[in-house]
Design an enzyme around this catalytic site. Structure first.
Site, PDB file in Angstrom:
ATOM      1  N   ASP A 244      43.256  37.908  39.968  1.00  0.00           N
ATOM      2  CA  ASP A 244      44.126  38.345  38.878  1.00  0.00           C
ATOM      3  C   ASP A 244      45.291  39.160  39.437  1.00  0.00           C
ATOM      4  O   ASP A 244      45.195  39.712  40.535  1.00  0.00           O
ATOM      5  CB  ASP A 244      43.347  39.244  37.903  1.00  0.00           C
TER       6      ASP A 244
HETATM    7  N1  URA Z   1      36.965  38.323  38.664  1.00  0.00           N
HETATM    8  C1  URA Z   1      37.943  38.848  37.903  1.00  0.00           C
HETATM    9  O1  URA Z   1      37.712  39.265  36.779  1.00  0.00           O
HETATM   10  N2  URA Z   1      39.167  38.905  38.425  1.00  0.00           N
HETATM   11  C2  URA Z   1      39.474  38.491  39.663  1.00  0.00           C
HETATM   12  O2  URA Z   1      40.611  38.596  40.089  1.00  0.00           O
HETATM   13  C3  URA Z   1      38.442  37.950  40.443  1.00  0.00           C
HETATM   14  C4  URA Z   1      37.187  37.869  39.910  1.00  0.00           C
END
Ligand code: URA
Length: 238
Positions: free
Chosen positions: A104
């Site tokens: 993310d």
């Molecule tokens: N899980 C999440 O919620 N975000 C990420 O970036 C990776 C795994």
């Protein structure tokens, strides 16, 4: 066989136009012979190409490990935000790498980038169950009930039942917990949604491990380096 100017410019030694002028100047050698034709067909795996007497390092693929910073998108293009590709030097961008899976925008830590489509596919295909280890800060106290729920498989908001996940509590106080979680899937916002399912919020998320590969602790956020041969074999054998 490939055109000489394409091979050289793909390796980041200059544009096709630059290569044409190198050839004109007589500074390109293929197997010991000066080559003035920039369009000559060469097998880069077999021939020795030199520019100004220096042998070029031929490779088709690159494999990079980045410590992804906060606020950057794990994609090759974005209309408004900076992407992880924007953080690469031109000499690596010329290989046209892409991120292996996604983190993310606000997640930091280990992100692999490569232009090797086959390895990418093997690492992200759900059936291979590649371990991903995350360190996270959680807004509330995580307890043994949560550890058990993660072990039994959390059901996400869309009804998807996750595989077993290993949840370790690293420290706990009234303001929340520091944890480490190992998952083998890569659903959208998975770690955040797993904690939402137990009524908690992830306030900081960092990936520390991917497919047995550890984030190099000397890499500052935004920095990256090429994988070593050992790291690459480890990933390949995973
Ligand atoms: N899980 C999440 O919620 N975000 C990420 O970036 C990776 C795994």
């Amino acid at each position: 066989m490939e055109r000489l100017d394409k091979i050289i410019s793909n390796l980041g030694y200059g544009s096709r136009k630059d290569v044409k002028s190198f050839a004109k100047k007589g500074i390109i050698e293929v197997d010991g012979v000066i080559v003035k034709d920039n369009g000559m067909l060469v097998d880069p795996e077999k021939s020795i190409i030199k520019i100004n007497g220096e042998q070029i390092l031929y490779r088709k693929y690159i494999y990079l490990m980045m410590n992804k910073p906060d606020g950057v998108i794990s994609a090759t293009h974005d209309n408004k935000d900076e992407t992880v590709i924007d953080l690469l030097e031109l000499e690596h961008q010329v290989f046209e790498p892409f991120p292996v899976g996604r983190l993310d925008k606000d997640t930091v830590g280990l992100l692999l980038l490569t232009n090797d489509g086959e390895l990418n596919h093997r690492l992200i295909a759900p059936k291979w169950h590649v371990d991903k280890v995350y360190y996270a800060k959680i807004d509330k106290k995580v307890d043994e009930k949560d550890v058990a729920a993660f072990k039994n498989g959390i059901t996400l908001d869309d009804g998807y039942k996750c595989m077993e996940a290993k949840l370790e509590i690293l420290s706990n106080d009234d303001n929340g917990s520091d944890i480490r979680v190992t998952i083998q899937e890569g659903k959208y916002h998975q770690v955040k949604r797993m904690f939402e399912a137990v009524d908690k919020k992830v306030v900081y998320l960092k990936r520390e491990e991917f497919g047995g590969l550890l984030l190099d602790p000397t890499l500052e956020e935004g920095e990256y380096r090429e994988l070593t041969d050992d790291e690459l074999s480890l990933l390949r054998s995973y």
